[in-house]
Scaffold this active site. Structure first.
Site, PDB file in Angstrom:
ATOM      1  N   ASP A 184      -4.278  18.581  41.749  1.00 62.12           N
ATOM      2  CA  ASP A 184      -3.024  19.317  41.587  1.00 62.12           C
ATOM      3  C   ASP A 184      -1.816  18.504  41.998  1.00 62.12           C
ATOM      4  O   ASP A 184      -0.690  18.878  41.692  1.00 62.12           O
ATOM      5  CB  ASP A 184      -3.059  20.615  42.405  1.00 62.12           C
ATOM      6  CG  ASP A 184      -3.266  20.359  43.890  1.00 62.12           C
ATOM      7  OD1 ASP A 184      -3.545  19.199  44.255  1.00 62.12           O
ATOM      8  OD2 ASP A 184      -3.146  21.314  44.683  1.00 62.12           O
ATOM      9  N   ASP A 210     -10.255  17.187  43.887  1.00 64.36           N
ATOM     10  CA  ASP A 210      -9.410  17.218  45.071  1.00 64.36           C
ATOM     11  C   ASP A 210      -9.848  18.412  45.922  1.00 64.36           C
ATOM     12  O   ASP A 210     -10.477  19.351  45.427  1.00 64.36           O
ATOM     13  CB  ASP A 210      -7.942  17.365  44.645  1.00 64.36           C
ATOM     14  CG  ASP A 210      -6.993  17.303  45.824  1.00 64.36           C
ATOM     15  OD1 ASP A 210      -7.287  16.571  46.781  1.00 64.36           O
ATOM     16  OD2 ASP A 210      -5.963  17.998  45.793  1.00 64.36           O
ATOM     17  N   ARG A 231      -9.258  10.776  53.355  1.00 63.10           N
ATOM     18  CA  ARG A 231      -8.039   9.959  53.505  1.00 63.10           C
ATOM     19  C   ARG A 231      -7.820   9.090  52.273  1.00 63.10           C
ATOM     20  O   ARG A 231      -7.504   7.913  52.353  1.00 63.10           O
ATOM     21  CB  ARG A 231      -8.110   9.105  54.770  1.00 63.10           C
ATOM     22  CG  ARG A 231      -8.346   9.874  56.052  1.00 63.10           C
ATOM     23  CD  ARG A 231      -7.240  10.866  56.332  1.00 63.10           C
ATOM     24  NE  ARG A 231      -6.052  10.236  56.865  1.00 63.10           N
ATOM     25  CZ  ARG A 231      -4.851  10.806  56.904  1.00 63.10           C
ATOM     26  NH1 ARG A 231      -4.680  12.010  56.409  1.00 63.10           N
ATOM     27  NH2 ARG A 231      -3.834  10.182  57.431  1.00 63.10           N
ATOM     28  N   THR A 261      -7.640  20.092  48.654  1.00 60.43           N
ATOM     29  CA  THR A 261      -6.560  21.015  48.972  1.00 60.43           C
ATOM     30  C   THR A 261      -6.062  21.719  47.721  1.00 60.43           C
ATOM     31  O   THR A 261      -5.609  21.083  46.779  1.00 60.43           O
ATOM     32  CB  THR A 261      -5.396  20.273  49.647  1.00 60.43           C
ATOM     33  OG1 THR A 261      -5.900  19.564  50.770  1.00 60.43           O
ATOM     34  CG2 THR A 261      -4.316  21.235  50.068  1.00 60.43           C
ATOM     35  N   GLU A 276       1.570  28.868  61.693  1.00 58.30           N
ATOM     36  CA  GLU A 276       2.120  30.070  62.321  1.00 58.30           C
ATOM     37  C   GLU A 276       1.820  31.317  61.493  1.00 58.30           C
ATOM     38  O   GLU A 276       1.577  32.388  62.042  1.00 58.30           O
ATOM     39  CB  GLU A 276       3.622  29.901  62.531  1.00 58.30           C
ATOM     40  CG  GLU A 276       3.981  28.828  63.558  1.00 58.30           C
ATOM     41  CD  GLU A 276       5.397  28.994  64.095  1.00 58.30           C
ATOM     42  OE1 GLU A 276       6.258  29.456  63.339  1.00 58.30           O
ATOM     43  OE2 GLU A 276       5.608  28.668  65.280  1.00 58.30           O
ATOM     44  N   ASP A 314      -7.303  14.506  53.238  1.00 59.25           N
ATOM     45  CA  ASP A 314      -7.482  15.069  54.580  1.00 59.25           C
ATOM     46  C   ASP A 314      -8.390  14.189  55.440  1.00 59.25           C
ATOM     47  O   ASP A 314      -9.044  13.266  54.953  1.00 59.25           O
ATOM     48  CB  ASP A 314      -8.068  16.478  54.483  1.00 59.25           C
ATOM     49  CG  ASP A 314      -6.979  17.535  54.569  1.00 59.25           C
ATOM     50  OD1 ASP A 314      -5.899  17.217  55.091  1.00 59.25           O
ATOM     51  OD2 ASP A 314      -7.206  18.660  54.112  1.00 59.25           O
TER      52      ASP A 314
END
Length: 1068
Positions: free
Chosen positions: A752, A415, A727, A417, A524, A673
């Site tokens: 994960d 994976d 994806r 991420t 942010e 992603d």
């Protein structure tokens, strides 16, 4: 985060924010993605009407209703017989709870102590030992039976303790559901246990809440959820209750009007209608996949189902299902068992089938000799020690068998991420309207403002320089102010007394452990950390400008912008700061068309690198002019620049991938992603390296929709499987693992998220992340990385390869002993006593002692051998061959023949020569006494001394064999020429492995009490003390070492490679 066919990506908005772009770009018309099959499993999966339990108010289920994300809220209210304004009535909720059951996922609950215990005996070799033990007790040979029972018990205890501790360390499982939630019932807001939630309930959500069930989003303000554990998305997804999609192929991550169970609310508030609970949620369906029997089918008869279950149980008990080594050893044990029966039949045939207790014992003795009783115990202990070593390397091994299995990996499916990447956003690049650019490099902690280096370049001159605060241009200062002030996140150092402005500017700090913490949206946080790199903080802003916030227009998924307005008491001007997606900002910028085109071109450049792009703008207006309204505030803005953000790869990932490639292991990235993000990260960590041609690189990256649309035959026809799949759905990952298996490769899957769990279970070895991984993933995995570090996998592979090498060494050692004993005992059938009965050249207890005591510790010492220097520079071993390579088989036959022949020579030298004439007793030259297999009598002196001589010879030959098999081709006297040289290098060689050295010394010393202890020597071992016979022992040892050294020299001379055959690589 990257995009597919659009210029910019804003904040946490998923799917792509350009309205003209189809959210399911790349999905063929009419094609239903496999993730939809898993994610929705029919129409309104788990969404059936309560009428099934007798409810009169609900329509019947007929499969005609669309999926929840395709329905308007009003239609959904009608289907579920609920009311958004008032919720369900308490009585109706109680009835539905009784009908549907609690909102709880009854997942795999970890292995019980009984199952762990059963797993220790589920292999053929242990079953063979149990059979031999039973036969020993049946013929009243309690000593032999007791010894074998002790070996079995040792194996079971060590394996059970290790596996049980691993299960306790994992602390799974399925703790994903929220304990409580707020719902609207009978017009009142009440707090209930999440497990009492029912379909049709109206759930109220706020920041930080864990979503308790699958919900259809009804209304809210700026709601975003983190679905990384379910979909693999690296950023929170902004939700839109008004979005309705009729696309049958839309993946879970793009259903922006749905809120999924176990996700976390990262921003905003809202409410939704519960459309699925318990096992009918997306998390529940994945949990069901973990328990599905891949061999079961809907149209299988009951008899066939029982037959398949019986076959599966039998294979499991015999150890024929599992890792390559497990299967090889189980088949080998069955082969040895068949050989033991055959040899017993040979013994019975030699006695003309006149089977009495003596013949039966001799037959069992030959059967025992062919079985390496200590193999399972040595293997288990070696793996347990390897497991402890892995624990120090931040890897928890849940199954001992996985440790050796990971050493044979040819492909790693990872994976992205949180595995290859850090799972945190960082402001990677900025571009300012004056042409200046800045890049953050070498950042090891995304939320530590002092981590990494900022490099500036000025477009006009091409010069690169570091910009200090004092030299910062007004444009740059205003840009940094906007990043900080137009921001609702909080970043702080955990050290007492330190504030946000404690960060040093333009410094690198990677040595100390970071104590920085952050709360808020990842995007942010990344922007605020970048501003803090320049000393920006609330204190510095207030001191410089005495600015105060007078209005805020929060981010909204409909407009994709955020604006704040600050004023200064001593000024008649106010500052308006705005950030947002470029296409959402362009209509409101006070810029020429050429200027806007310049922004678009630079945004495209940043997006091509897989970055999420934000536009930063500002304006100053009169305090007495109308500026508070959003449409007024966000007009005629002056563009300041662009910020590109992404989830950076871990610092160690690139080196880990490079080491994988050097070791012949292919690394594949399977991520949820977007394709550009995945491609950029793959290039950065080296998965898509410079070694690929342009054509190969193009084929190496593929959207999951295209991969899913292919048949298995089409996938198998591909020259190489794609290195990057973007994806991905859970089923995509499973299909990838299956495709790798069909190519005969051995696959490790890392991940994960909940969405990784089916593939973790399907892979040969599943490795889950311990820090940020879901409990479901940990439960499905064979190993857990406690530091979530992809590089730890390389440590696991190296340890697995070391273990595999050492298994070959101690297998060779143990089997050489067995072959020698079989040769000795079969030839021993010709040694007849005065009663015409065959005499044991070795007694059964001598054989067990040699196998279990002498050999076991030597083999265990070989299991502690250090890894060879080139262990990660050679391709993976061929899993179709396993540990029993051609070289191992030939070597064991050769060494076993040498050893067995010399043992026969030792026995016959005592019986059939005049060496025994030195003893003052009647000469019994060539006579084997009477009944010497059972008890000692005066006629057995020669036989007992011959046995002792043979036993001593066998023991000492085993000691030297342990040193010789440390390397299969190099001489014992020059085994490590890179380290040791000279005539005395052999002493350093044998001292290098101190445990093995101690085992050899102990084996040498213990031989003497075994031979000389009164009573025990004759009553138990059926031999007696020797004297001049030690000359024979010494001659045999010298001859054996010479023969082995000549054999190795021949291999070095005539065999060009150190191994027979070629190993496979990970290129599939």
């Amino acid at each position: 985060m990257g995009i597919e066919d659009q210029l910019t990506v804003e904040e946490s908005t998923e799917p792509p924010i350009c309205s003209c772009i189809d959210a399911t770009l790349g999905t063929p018309p009419g094609f239903v993605r496999q993730d939809t099959a898993i994610g929705t499993a029919g129409t309104v999966a788990g969404f059936h009407s309560p009428r099934l339990c007798g409810g009169a108010s609900s329509p019947p289920v007929d499969g005609s209703y669309p999926e929840p994300h395709k329905l308007a809220v009003e239609d959904l209210e009608s289907i579920l017989s609920t009311d958004v304004k008032n919720g369900l009535g308490n009585d109706e909720a109680a009835r539905r709870l009784h009908c549907d059951g609690p909102n709880r996922v009854e997942g795999a609950q970890g292995l019980s102590a009984w199952k762990i215990l059963l797993r220790q005996v589920s292999n053929s070799l242990t079953l063979v030992l149990i059979i031999v033990m039973a036969l020993s007790f049946a013929i009243n040979d309690y000593i032999e039976g007791g010894v074998i029972a002790a070996v079995i018990s040792l194996n079971i205890i060590v394996g059970f303790v290790q596996d049980y501790r691993a299960e306790q360390a994992i602390q799974s499982l399925y703790a994903l559901s929220a304990p409580t939630c707020k719902v609207l019932r009978s017009g009142q807001v009440i707090t209930i246990k999440a497990e009492t939630l029912v379909r049709g309930d109206i759930v109220l959500l706020n920041v930080g809440d864990i979503i308790p069930a699958d919900l259809r989003f009804v209304d809210g303000l700026n709601l975003s959820t983190d679905e990384a554990l379910l979909t693999g998305e690296s950023l929170p997804i902004s939700k839109n209750p008004k979005a309705i999609s009729n696309d049958v192929g839309i993946p879970l991550g793009d259903r922006v009007n749905m809120l999924y169970s176990a996700s976390t609310v990262t921003r905003g508030r809202g409410r939704g209608i519960a459309v699925a609970t318990g096992v009918n949620t997306e998390v529940g369906k994945i949990a069901q996949l973990l328990r599905m029997n891949s061999g079961s089918g809907d149209n299988v008869s009951l008899l066939s189902a029982y037959w398949e279950r019986a076959k599966a149980s039998t294979r499991s008990i015999l150890g024929l299902d599992g890792t390559p080594l497990q299967v090889k050893l189980s088949k080998f044990a069955l082969l040895l068992f068949a050989l033991a029966i055959l040899l017993a039949l040979v013994v019975f045939s030699a006695s003309l089938w006149e089977i009495d207790d003596e013949v039966l014992i001799y037959g069992i003795c030959v059967g025992v000799a062919v079985i390496p009783e200590s193999l399972i115990a040595v293997l288990t202990i070696s793996m347990a020690v390897g497991t402890k070593a892995m624990a120090k390397g931040d890897v928890i091994v849940r199954k001992l068998s996985a440790l050796e299995a990971v050493g044979g990996v040819t492909n790693i499916c990872s994976d992205k991420t949180g595995t290859l990447t850090q799972g945190k956003m960082i402001t990677r690049k900025i571009w300012l309207s004056d042409g200046s650019k800045a890049t953050v490099e070498a950042c090891t902690d995304p939320i530590d403002p002092s981590s990494g280096v900022i490099t500036w370049s000025v477009q006009k001159t091409g010069m690169t320089d570091e910009v200090s605060i004092s030299r910062m241009s007004p444009l740059t200062k205003k840009f940094i102010e906007c990043l900080y002030l137009c921001n609702n996140s909080t970043v702080a150092d955990g050290k007492s007394g330190l504030k946000e402005d404690a960060a040093e500017t333009l410094t690198t700090s990677t040595a100390a452990v970071s104590t920085w913490t952050a709360v808020g949206e990842p995007t942010e946080i990344a922007l605020r950390v970048f501003a803090m790199r320049f000393g920006m903080s609330k204190e510095t802003v207030s001191q410089a400008n005495n600015a105060r916030l007078i209005a805020e227009h929060p981010f909204d998924s409909s407009c994709k912008r955020m604006t704040v307005i600050y004023s200064c008491p001593d000024s008649d001007l106010v500052d308006v700061y705005t950030k947002g997606a470029l296409e959402a900002m362009l209509p409101f910028l006070d810029a020429t068309d050429s200027r806007k085109a310049e922004f678009i071109a630079n945004a495209e450049s940043l997006a091509a690198g897989g970055l999420r792009v934000l536009c930063i703008a500002h304006k100053t207006v009169k305090a007495d002019s109308p500026f508070v309204a959003r449409d007024t505030a966000e007009s005629n803005l002056t563009p300041l620049g662009l910020a590109g953000l992404y989830d950076p790869p871990r610092m160690e990932s690139a080196d880990a991938v490079r080491r994988c490639r050097a070791a012949g292991i292919s690394v594949h990235m399977l991520t949820g992603d977007h394709i550009k993000t995945a491609t950029a990260i793959a290039h950065e960590v080296g998965i898509l390296g410079n070694q690929l041609s342009a054509a190969e690189a193009a084929r190496a990256v593929m959207p999951a929709a295209s991969f899913d649309a292919m048949t298995d035959a089409q996938i198998d026809y591909m020259e190489k499987l794609p290195l990057v799949l973007a994806r991905c759905s859970p089923s995509t990952k499973v299909r990838m693992v299956e495709a790798i298996h069909r190519r005969g490769a051995f696959c490790v899957m890392t991940g994960d998220g909940v969405n990784d769990s089916p593939a973790l279970k399907k892979a040969d070895v599943g490795i889950a992340m311990g820090l940020n991984g879901s409990d479901v993933a940990k439960e499905a995995a064979d190993m857990v990385l406690t530091d979530d570090n992809f590089a730890s996998i390389i440590t696991a592979v190296e340890e697995g390869r070391r273990l595999f090498d050492n298994i070959q060494k101690f297998l060779l050692h143990l089997l050489v002993s067995n072959i020698a004993q079989v040769i000795l005992l079969l030839v021993g059938l010709a040694f007849k006593d005065e009663d015409d009965k065959s005499v044991f050249p070795l007694s059964p207890i001598e054989i067990l002692w040699a196998n279990l005591i002498t050999s076991s510790f030597l083999a265990l010492g070989l299991g502690f051998e250090e890894a060879q220097p080139d262990i990660m520079l050679r391709p993976p071993h061929d899993l179709r061959v396993g540990v029993f390579t051609k070289e191992i088989i030939i070597d064991k036959l050769a060494y076993g023949t040498f050893m067995g022949s010399l043992c026969i020579a030792a026995f016959t030298s005592i019986i059939y020569t005049s060496i025994e004439d030195v003893y003052e007793e009647p000469s019994r030259y060539g006579v084997l006494g009477s009944d010497c297999n059972a008890v000692y009598n005066e006629t057995c002196n020669n036989v007992y001394r011959a046995r002792a001589t043979t036993y001593a010879t066998l023991s000492f030959l085993l000691l030297f064999t342990a040193w010789e098999v440390k390397h299969f081709t190099r001489s014992l006297f020059s085994m490590y020429p890179e380290i040791y040289s000279g005539p005395f290098s052999v002493f350093r060689t044998v001292w290098k492995n101190k445990f093995l050295f101690g085992a050899v010394v102990a084996g040498f010393l213990i031989t003497f009490p075994v031979i000389y202890l009164p009573v025990i020597d004759r009553a138990v071992f059926k031999h007696q003390g020797i004297g001049i016979e030690w000359i024979v022992v010494a001659a045999c040892v010298i001859s054996y070492v010479a023969l082995v050294e000549l054999w190795k020299a021949g291999k070095r001379r005539f065999v060009k490679s150190n191994v027979y055959g070629q190993a496979t690589t990970g290129e599939v």
